[in-house]
Design an enzyme around this catalytic site. Sequence first.
Site, PDB file in Angstrom:
ATOM      1  N   PRO B 125      23.572  23.542  52.222  1.00 39.71           N
ATOM      2  CA  PRO B 125      24.682  24.427  51.312  1.00 39.71           C
ATOM      3  C   PRO B 125      25.266  25.404  52.585  1.00 39.71           C
ATOM      4  CG  PRO B 125      22.631  24.309  49.974  1.00 39.71           C
ATOM      5  CD  PRO B 125      22.545  22.497  51.542  1.00 39.71           C
ATOM      6  N   PHE B 126      26.235  25.731  52.088  1.00 39.70           N
ATOM      7  CA  PHE B 126      27.172  26.947  53.573  1.00 39.70           C
ATOM      8  C   PHE B 126      27.295  27.406  53.014  1.00 39.70           C
ATOM      9  CE2 PHE B 126      29.981  27.350  57.276  1.00 39.70           C
ATOM     10  CZ  PHE B 126      29.168  27.331  58.302  1.00 39.70           C
ATOM     11  N   GLY B 127      27.129  29.364  53.415  1.00 43.88           N
ATOM     12  CA  GLY B 127      28.196  30.512  52.979  1.00 43.88           C
ATOM     13  C   GLY B 127      28.696  31.030  54.275  1.00 43.88           C
ATOM     14  N   GLY B 128      28.144  31.334  54.658  1.00 43.77           N
ATOM     15  CA  GLY B 128      28.737  32.348  56.060  1.00 43.77           C
ATOM     16  C   GLY B 128      27.914  31.764  57.128  1.00 43.77           C
ATOM     17  N   GLY B 129      27.247  30.642  57.079  1.00 46.78           N
ATOM     18  CA  GLY B 129      26.646  30.334  58.031  1.00 46.78           C
ATOM     19  C   GLY B 129      26.043  30.393  59.443  1.00 46.78           C
ATOM     20  N   GLY B 257      18.589  26.281  50.230  1.00 46.03           N
ATOM     21  CA  GLY B 257      19.198  25.296  49.712  1.00 46.03           C
ATOM     22  C   GLY B 257      18.678  24.182  49.460  1.00 46.03           C
ATOM     23  N   VAL B 261      21.876  24.013  44.962  1.00 47.79           N
ATOM     24  CA  VAL B 261      22.911  25.355  45.556  1.00 47.79           C
ATOM     25  C   VAL B 261      23.023  26.867  44.373  1.00 47.79           C
ATOM     26  CG1 VAL B 261      25.098  24.866  45.717  1.00 47.79           C
ATOM     27  CG2 VAL B 261      23.457  23.114  45.972  1.00 47.79           C
ATOM     28  N   ARG B 388      25.039  40.335  71.800  1.00 47.80           N
ATOM     29  CA  ARG B 388      24.242  39.594  71.724  1.00 47.80           C
ATOM     30  C   ARG B 388      25.818  38.354  72.949  1.00 47.80           C
ATOM     31  NH1 ARG B 388      21.476  35.146  68.017  1.00 47.80           N
ATOM     32  NH2 ARG B 388      23.373  35.264  67.362  1.00 47.80           N
ATOM     33  N   TYR B 449      11.084  44.326  63.489  1.00 51.17           N
ATOM     34  CA  TYR B 449      11.789  43.722  63.810  1.00 51.17           C
ATOM     35  C   TYR B 449      11.767  43.751  65.061  1.00 51.17           C
ATOM     36  CZ  TYR B 449      16.743  42.270  63.852  1.00 51.17           C
ATOM     37  OH  TYR B 449      17.718  41.137  63.918  1.00 51.17           O
TER      38      TYR B 449
END
Lengths: 534, 534
Positions: B125-129, B257, B261, B388, B449
């Site tokens: 599954p690919f959303g925003g990648g 995923g 999905v 970055r 973080y």
Amino acid sequence: MLWSGWGDPERAAPLPESVVGLLRDMLGVRPAERPPAALDAVDVPACRLNDEDLTALAKIVGDSGVRADTETRVRHTRGKSTPDLLRIRSGDAGDAPDAVVLPGGHDEVLAVLGLCAERGIAVVPFGGGTSVVGGLAPAGGAAFVALDLRRMNALVSVDEVSRTAVLQPGLRAPDAEARLAERGYTLGHFPQSFEWASIGGFAAARSSGQASAGYGRFDDMVVGLTVATPEGTLDLGRAPKSAAGPDLRQLVLGSEGALGVITSVTARIHPVPEAREYEGWRFASFAEGTAALRRLAQDGPQPTVLRLSDETETMIGLADPTAIGAGSPDGGPPSQCLAVLGFEGTARQVADRRAAAAEALRAAGGEPLGAEPGEKWERGRFDAPYLRDALLDVGAFVETLETAAFWRDVPRLYEAVRTALIGALSGAGTPPLVMCHISHVYPSGASLYFTVVSAQGKDDPVAHWDRAKRAVNDAIIDAGGTISHHHGVGTDHRDWYAREIGPLGVAVLRAVKERVDPAGILNPGVLVPPAAEE
Amino acid sequence: MLWSGWGDPERAAPLPESVVGLLRDMLGVRPAERPPAALDAVDVPACRLNDEDLTALAKIVGDSGVRADTETRVRHTRGKSTPDLLRIRSGDAGDAPDAVVLPGGHDEVLAVLGLCAERGIAVVPFGGGTSVVGGLAPAGGAAFVALDLRRMNALVSVDEVSRTAVLQPGLRAPDAEARLAERGYTLGHFPQSFEWASIGGFAAARSSGQASAGYGRFDDMVVGLTVATPEGTLDLGRAPKSAAGPDLRQLVLGSEGALGVITSVTARIHPVPEAREYEGWRFASFAEGTAALRRLAQDGPQPTVLRLSDETETMIGLADPTAIGAGSPDGGPPSQCLAVLGFEGTARQVADRRAAAAEALRAAGGEPLGAEPGEKWERGRFDAPYLRDALLDVGAFVETLETAAFWRDVPRLYEAVRTALIGALSGAGTPPLVMCHISHVYPSGASLYFTVVSAQGKDDPVAHWDRAKRAVNDAIIDAGGTISHHHGVGTDHRDWYAREIGPLGVAVLRAVKERVDPAGILNPGVLVPPAAEE
């Protein structure tokens, strides 16, 4: 705990004659034909474990940790639903465990599970014994032991920096509170079963307490769990929240002994509040009060306790219905609903939140009633199960059930459950008394907690209720509600739970169960139907 | 989205020469020897799907819904971790999907999964990648399609009574916010990936946003989910909370995923806040600031945004380190830490909470710095990934990682991760720059973080980082932290996730996966190691 009812027998109080008369006149309640059986007259089936089984168990938990005497077995028979009480009062202990086993720690639990898996003996974890959904009476007919966790009752440690405590599952709630209070802390978890229920049971059944608006549900409080299964140990929870995969803690919470035995719970704790204030508010209708509660749940301030009785429960709860408002314009009984709010925290937090809540409730049509109705509720908050015993004693039937939904669905769900209860229990021409309150609120929804009182019916009161309960369960699922907000699934709700999560949801749970419990010994028939039954 | 970096190429900005000089002098950063590959020079393996496969897929999603051209495949290769960027910049698209499939709805997803299960084609599954943990590069070497959900991008409905919205998974966060804002609502979810990430990705990877102190993590916001699997559909969530068994929503959240999905998400929404105020506070040390944040997280008031930079991050973040305080008594650089607080709500709520927070922070040793540091943070909150790219362009290595723990363990975890990073990356004699902030707080714990900047290393910078990352992962697990607080597991964290949940936890997840995905086509190798690998 009274074997045939609730709590401390010393605290039982018979109903006043006037109430008995009202029940007779309004609901057709007649005295039961037979008095409850005496403990020594209860019919307990022969123990199906042989000496070898009992010896092997004793080798793990010690001789004093295995009990197969009749009284102990009766005291571990079923839970505390009204059908459970009616059955045991009639002398039927057909669901008694074959023995009661008292492990002393995690490793003993593991060893017992290993042995029982080998020998095909089912295991039913037993904390306070307060299940009201058939969670302690396994299906399938195999020999089973009640795994009574009372020896595992330590407050293991308190982490004051993280504000968490490690508790053993057999620790009863009042003892947990007492030991935490010595350190200045509280769990803030006070369900109606508080006086008898255990920490492990709270976690296993996703208990929700009367102060859940402020302290959260028990499943919100749990940040760590250790679970013994026939296939080994699960040790979960390294941080309050994580993105490391699915939250397996949430798979154990609510698993009701069917996926393992919870042997340790790490839960959030709070400083004992400096101030506690309770108060009552009057609303003209349940709909108006519901809107006001929703306003608080969504926009704050969130009280610590927040509940709203519908018109019927308000009327019954008040000795004098005119005390909180005038009659309706047409001269009929007054339409009014009582809300109870509680605030806990520092004196300043309580004052600030109480003032802000008052402003919001006034704007929503509420009328303040002062502290008295709130304090009265607070004093009697654990008394209802005693009242049930007294009602059963005079031949009435009384039971509770609960559900939850998103706010939009709450009115429809309320009507659907009322209609189903009244329809199913009006057989003899006298409709039952159906009361309801909103017991817990969330930003996106709320729970509805129903109490029904009726005549027991002439024939079999258990079968009579069973038909009604099935109709209500159907109504809940059809109206979009969840089959339980805080009582759990057990065997009573199992088939409707399956409708709620669908066949693939059931298959997923079954796959988990088969992995951790390939012999199928863990509370069989609870939560997930065995594959063979489908 | 830039195929070889982050975001909108128009917004890329090169580093000032002064910074490049500093990187050279302090960290030994030298220009990369080779410039990044051009898009048409990227090495993409041949598509392993045959015409029959592609035709069968097109039959489900339409001809325009199946793409196997090189550019589309490159744009769906891996995610956005620094190793991902270094690999693609070097011209290596060896993990490219064999094709990209764009389903239009739940039923098309189901049909694609059915077809792929039959043909042994893996599905990612690919959303925003925007995965930074190797969540988009399946293991095992089978042919695979990227299931790009961008066509499923509707705001399906808004329930203003329950304050929930139904959203499709391919809806990108800025579009979700824009459409909700038209109705006066917000999700309140603003992770650093906000500008590109999708609703489905937020749920699948347990995203946590910069305003999670106020609005909660995304997994807290989700009250309902629909999931397509090769074995059918899961439709979960009838109430905010329930005691009906384990919470299966929490099994799907974080499943990345690998278990299905997500085709629909029902999430809580909030009125767009009337007021937003950000501010900065200075603390003398990270320890002092940490104690102050803990105080707010445990006793309130809870700000909407709450973060605290350590000494190094504070120094780097400020153009002029003397701006927020004097030097240390011994004349060395000032020891100071910057906290950023944000408050959102009605004007009155903001004023009240801000005043109460100020009182608590002053008592904890904090010094108010006014609005400027908070507003500066707010303006740049989504810029770090652009920075970055600029750092990679001049030959620096930069990466982030995160963990979480209970408060008691936070100091130990902080030291363990710093030590591991510095130890692993100081090979050439120049220690890396390691910065950290507390990004999210809870009553019982917090997340850490980390950002690390170093020279890329002479040989293979990906392999160089891989060694360091493994050392850090070990350090996190050994210090009691969770392997990810909000990035997820993917393939990068999988082996440490297995240590975190233990062998029985892995076995449980595998049992679930085998039930919903018997052919093993769902994002293979992500989250759960295949049984064969053990």
